[in-house]
Design a protein around this motif. Structure first.
Motif, PDB file in Angstrom:
ATOM      1  N   SER A  88      -3.979  71.626 -73.432  1.00 28.84           N
ATOM      2  CA  SER A  88      -3.152  72.835 -73.504  1.00 28.84           C
ATOM      3  C   SER A  88      -1.726  72.553 -73.948  1.00 28.84           C
ATOM      4  N   GLY A  89      -1.333  71.285 -73.966  1.00 31.71           N
ATOM      5  CA  GLY A  89       0.015  70.950 -74.388  1.00 31.71           C
ATOM      6  C   GLY A  89       1.075  71.175 -73.334  1.00 31.71           C
ATOM      7  N   VAL A  90       0.677  71.327 -72.072  1.00 30.91           N
ATOM      8  CA  VAL A  90       1.636  71.480 -70.978  1.00 30.91           C
ATOM      9  C   VAL A  90       2.509  70.232 -70.891  1.00 30.91           C
ATOM     10  N   ASP A  91       3.797  70.428 -70.639  1.00 30.23           N
ATOM     11  CA  ASP A  91       4.713  69.300 -70.444  1.00 30.23           C
ATOM     12  C   ASP A  91       4.549  68.809 -68.998  1.00 30.23           C
ATOM     13  N   LEU A  92       3.526  67.985 -68.785  1.00 28.71           N
ATOM     14  CA  LEU A  92       3.188  67.499 -67.453  1.00 28.71           C
ATOM     15  C   LEU A  92       4.043  66.285 -67.129  1.00 28.71           C
ATOM     16  N   VAL A  93       4.826  66.394 -66.052  1.00 27.57           N
ATOM     17  CA  VAL A  93       5.700  65.281 -65.677  1.00 27.57           C
ATOM     18  C   VAL A  93       5.208  64.551 -64.439  1.00 27.57           C
ATOM     19  N   SER A  94       4.366  65.210 -63.632  1.00 26.61           N
ATOM     20  CA  SER A  94       3.908  64.557 -62.404  1.00 26.61           C
ATOM     21  C   SER A  94       2.686  65.279 -61.855  1.00 26.61           C
ATOM     22  N   VAL A  95       1.955  64.580 -60.989  1.00 25.13           N
ATOM     23  CA  VAL A  95       0.896  65.194 -60.205  1.00 25.13           C
ATOM     24  C   VAL A  95       1.132  64.877 -58.742  1.00 25.13           C
ATOM     25  N   GLU A  96       0.713  65.795 -57.893  1.00 23.13           N
ATOM     26  CA  GLU A  96       0.762  65.589 -56.447  1.00 23.13           C
ATOM     27  C   GLU A  96      -0.655  65.738 -55.931  1.00 23.13           C
ATOM     28  N   ILE A  97      -1.209  64.671 -55.400  1.00 23.92           N
ATOM     29  CA  ILE A  97      -2.625  64.616 -55.085  1.00 23.92           C
ATOM     30  C   ILE A  97      -2.837  64.328 -53.601  1.00 23.92           C
ATOM     31  N   ALA A  98      -3.651  65.147 -52.965  1.00 23.23           N
ATOM     32  CA  ALA A  98      -3.925  64.974 -51.548  1.00 23.23           C
ATOM     33  C   ALA A  98      -4.894  63.816 -51.337  1.00 23.23           C
ATOM     34  N   ALA A  99      -4.622  63.008 -50.325  1.00 23.82           N
ATOM     35  CA  ALA A  99      -5.487  61.872 -50.017  1.00 23.82           C
ATOM     36  C   ALA A  99      -6.660  62.351 -49.161  1.00 23.82           C
ATOM     37  N   THR A 100      -7.547  63.118 -49.772  1.00 27.41           N
ATOM     38  CA  THR A 100      -8.746  63.585 -49.073  1.00 27.41           C
ATOM     39  C   THR A 100      -9.771  62.462 -48.927  1.00 27.41           C
ATOM     40  N   THR A 101      -9.580  61.391 -49.680  1.00 32.06           N
ATOM     41  CA  THR A 101     -10.329  60.144 -49.528  1.00 32.06           C
ATOM     42  C   THR A 101      -9.308  59.062 -49.181  1.00 32.06           C
ATOM     43  N   PRO A 102      -9.743  57.876 -48.766  1.00 41.21           N
ATOM     44  CA  PRO A 102      -8.778  56.831 -48.412  1.00 41.21           C
ATOM     45  C   PRO A 102      -7.760  56.578 -49.522  1.00 41.21           C
ATOM     46  N   VAL A 103      -6.518  56.321 -49.122  1.00 42.15           N
ATOM     47  CA  VAL A 103      -5.433  56.172 -50.091  1.00 42.15           C
ATOM     48  C   VAL A 103      -5.735  55.111 -51.154  1.00 42.15           C
ATOM     49  N   PRO A 104      -6.365  53.970 -50.824  1.00 44.48           N
ATOM     50  CA  PRO A 104      -6.678  53.015 -51.903  1.00 44.48           C
ATOM     51  C   PRO A 104      -7.547  53.618 -52.999  1.00 44.48           C
ATOM     52  N   GLU A 105      -8.442  54.530 -52.655  1.00 43.90           N
ATOM     53  CA  GLU A 105      -9.273  55.188 -53.670  1.00 43.90           C
ATOM     54  C   GLU A 105      -8.425  56.118 -54.545  1.00 43.90           C
ATOM     55  N   VAL A 106      -7.462  56.791 -53.932  1.00 43.41           N
ATOM     56  CA  VAL A 106      -6.565  57.657 -54.700  1.00 43.41           C
ATOM     57  C   VAL A 106      -5.714  56.815 -55.652  1.00 43.41           C
ATOM     58  N   VAL A 107      -5.184  55.708 -55.160  1.00 41.81           N
ATOM     59  CA  VAL A 107      -4.375  54.820 -55.997  1.00 41.81           C
ATOM     60  C   VAL A 107      -5.186  54.299 -57.178  1.00 41.81           C
ATOM     61  N   ALA A 108      -6.432  53.902 -56.923  1.00 42.15           N
ATOM     62  CA  ALA A 108      -7.281  53.382 -57.995  1.00 42.15           C
ATOM     63  C   ALA A 108      -7.519  54.442 -59.069  1.00 42.15           C
ATOM     64  N   ALA A 109      -7.738  55.690 -58.639  1.00 43.47           N
ATOM     65  CA  ALA A 109      -7.956  56.770 -59.602  1.00 43.47           C
ATOM     66  C   ALA A 109      -6.695  57.036 -60.417  1.00 43.47           C
ATOM     67  N   LEU A 110      -5.546  57.018 -59.776  1.00 46.37           N
ATOM     68  CA  LEU A 110      -4.288  57.213 -60.501  1.00 46.37           C
ATOM     69  C   LEU A 110      -4.058  56.080 -61.484  1.00 46.37           C
ATOM     70  N   ASP A 111      -4.299  54.847 -61.055  1.00 49.41           N
ATOM     71  CA  ASP A 111      -4.128  53.701 -61.953  1.00 49.41           C
ATOM     72  C   ASP A 111      -5.015  53.839 -63.188  1.00 49.41           C
ATOM     73  N   ARG A 112      -6.191  54.370 -62.993  1.00 48.62           N
ATOM     74  CA  ARG A 112      -7.167  54.451 -64.072  1.00 48.62           C
ATOM     75  C   ARG A 112      -6.902  55.625 -65.024  1.00 48.62           C
ATOM     76  N   LEU A 113      -6.431  56.753 -64.483  1.00 48.53           N
ATOM     77  CA  LEU A 113      -6.418  57.990 -65.251  1.00 48.53           C
ATOM     78  C   LEU A 113      -5.037  58.516 -65.626  1.00 48.53           C
ATOM     79  N   LEU A 114      -4.018  58.144 -64.898  1.00 45.91           N
ATOM     80  CA  LEU A 114      -2.712  58.772 -65.108  1.00 45.91           C
ATOM     81  C   LEU A 114      -2.094  58.320 -66.432  1.00 45.91           C
ATOM     82  N   PRO A 115      -1.684  59.257 -67.270  1.00 44.71           N
ATOM     83  CA  PRO A 115      -1.071  58.882 -68.555  1.00 44.71           C
ATOM     84  C   PRO A 115       0.301  58.234 -68.354  1.00 44.71           C
ATOM     85  N   ASP A 116       0.704  57.450 -69.341  1.00 38.82           N
ATOM     86  CA  ASP A 116       2.049  56.879 -69.327  1.00 38.82           C
ATOM     87  C   ASP A 116       3.076  58.006 -69.283  1.00 38.82           C
ATOM     88  N   GLY A 117       4.114  57.797 -68.500  1.00 38.38           N
ATOM     89  CA  GLY A 117       5.190  58.776 -68.424  1.00 38.38           C
ATOM     90  C   GLY A 117       4.972  59.871 -67.412  1.00 38.38           C
TER      91      GLY A 117
END
Length: 273
Positions: A88-117
């Motif tokens: 959609s071309g949204v100027d996405l600067v950040s995400v706020e994600i609830a740790a509904t699973t253990p925090v290490p799993e959330v960190v791993a997903a962010l490391d894998r998927l979060l774009p640079d910047g």
């Protein structure tokens, strides 16, 4: 004191579409643009929007609007939300994600998927188990912690001791953090209508600067006393506070500023003309 003192710059993330503000997106986006053009623009952070409303958001004129996507559903929402925002071309600067699973799993997903910047904050759920273990999992990552400081029921508000444990826990680990919900006013108070114990954002700022006294500072109900402490902060202390407590989501931008003006910590540039 005309303008925004450094203690409050970028402190107020615009959460106008969340309760209890509940503005519609067609109302909230133009209002955000007004905030970003106002004399207090330096105090205003990005625009917060739930991931489930991204399709609606992208039908609006978002020129100049920096967006933070809030993902209450956890890692399952991350990939689809990021893909949709890219498309959609949204100027996405950040995400706020609830740790509904253990925090290490959330960190791993962010490391894998979060774009640079694009930055991220991981919400530590109050009923999510061991606070220390959750915070430990963020050490050494680029991600902030996030903590819920209120809501629509008295039970949604953490006690002074609970919030102090979060603040001091982040300080011990040198973790930056933000807060969400309930910090509608500068000073701690009891809401007469609901009986809820509201934390004050000025209390939290000062606790961030003196985590060894966090419980005491979070409990303080005298605006005069808090303003006096804030007025004595050095530039170095302010830098330390804001590198720790980076922002909070608020459904009103104007109300917190009015509180600061009433405490003598902020001056409207036109009020003395």
């Amino acid at each position: 004191m005309t303008g925004i003192p450094s203690l409050f710059r970028g402190l107020f993330d615009d959460a106008a579409v969340f309760p209890p503000g509940d503005l519609s997106l067609p109302e909230a986006v133009p209002a955000h643009r007004v905030h970003r053009a106002a004399w207090y623009a330096e105090a205003v952070g990005p625009f917060l929007c739930g991931a489930a409303r991204l399709d609606e958001l992208t039908t609006l004129d978002l020129a100049g609007v920096q967006v933070v996507l809030v993902l209450p559903g956890g890692v399952g929402q991350l990939g689809p939300a990021l893909a949709a925002s890219r498309a959609s071309g949204v100027d996405l600067v950040s995400v706020e994600i609830a740790a509904t699973t253990p925090v290490p799993e959330v960190v791993a997903a962010l490391d894998r998927l979060l774009p640079d910047g694009v930055t991220a904050a991981v919400e530590i759920l109050r009923d999510g188990g061991d606070l220390a273990r959750s915070l430990d999992a963020l050490v050494g990552t680029p991600y902030r912690a996030k903590f819920r400081t209120g809501g629509l029921t008295p039970q949604a508000f953490p006690s002074e001791a609970e919030l102090a444990a979060f603040v001091s826990g982040c300080a011990e680990r040198k973790l930056a953090y933000k807060c969400t919900a309930g910090l509608h006013n500068a000073v701690r108070h009891t809401d007469a209508a609901t009986g809820s114990e509201y934390h004050g954002f000025l209390n939290v700022l000062l606790a961030a600067g003196a985590p060894e006294r966090a419980g005491e500072l979070l409990a303080e109900r005298s605006g005069k006393a808090l303003a006096a402490v804030a007025g004595e902060l050095t530039d170095c202390q302010i830098d330390g506070i804001r590198s720790s407590f980076t922002a909070f989501g608020t459904c009103s931008i104007v109300d917190p500023l009015a509180d600061l003006a009433a405490l003598g910590l902020l001056e409207h540039p036109l009020e003395n003309r």
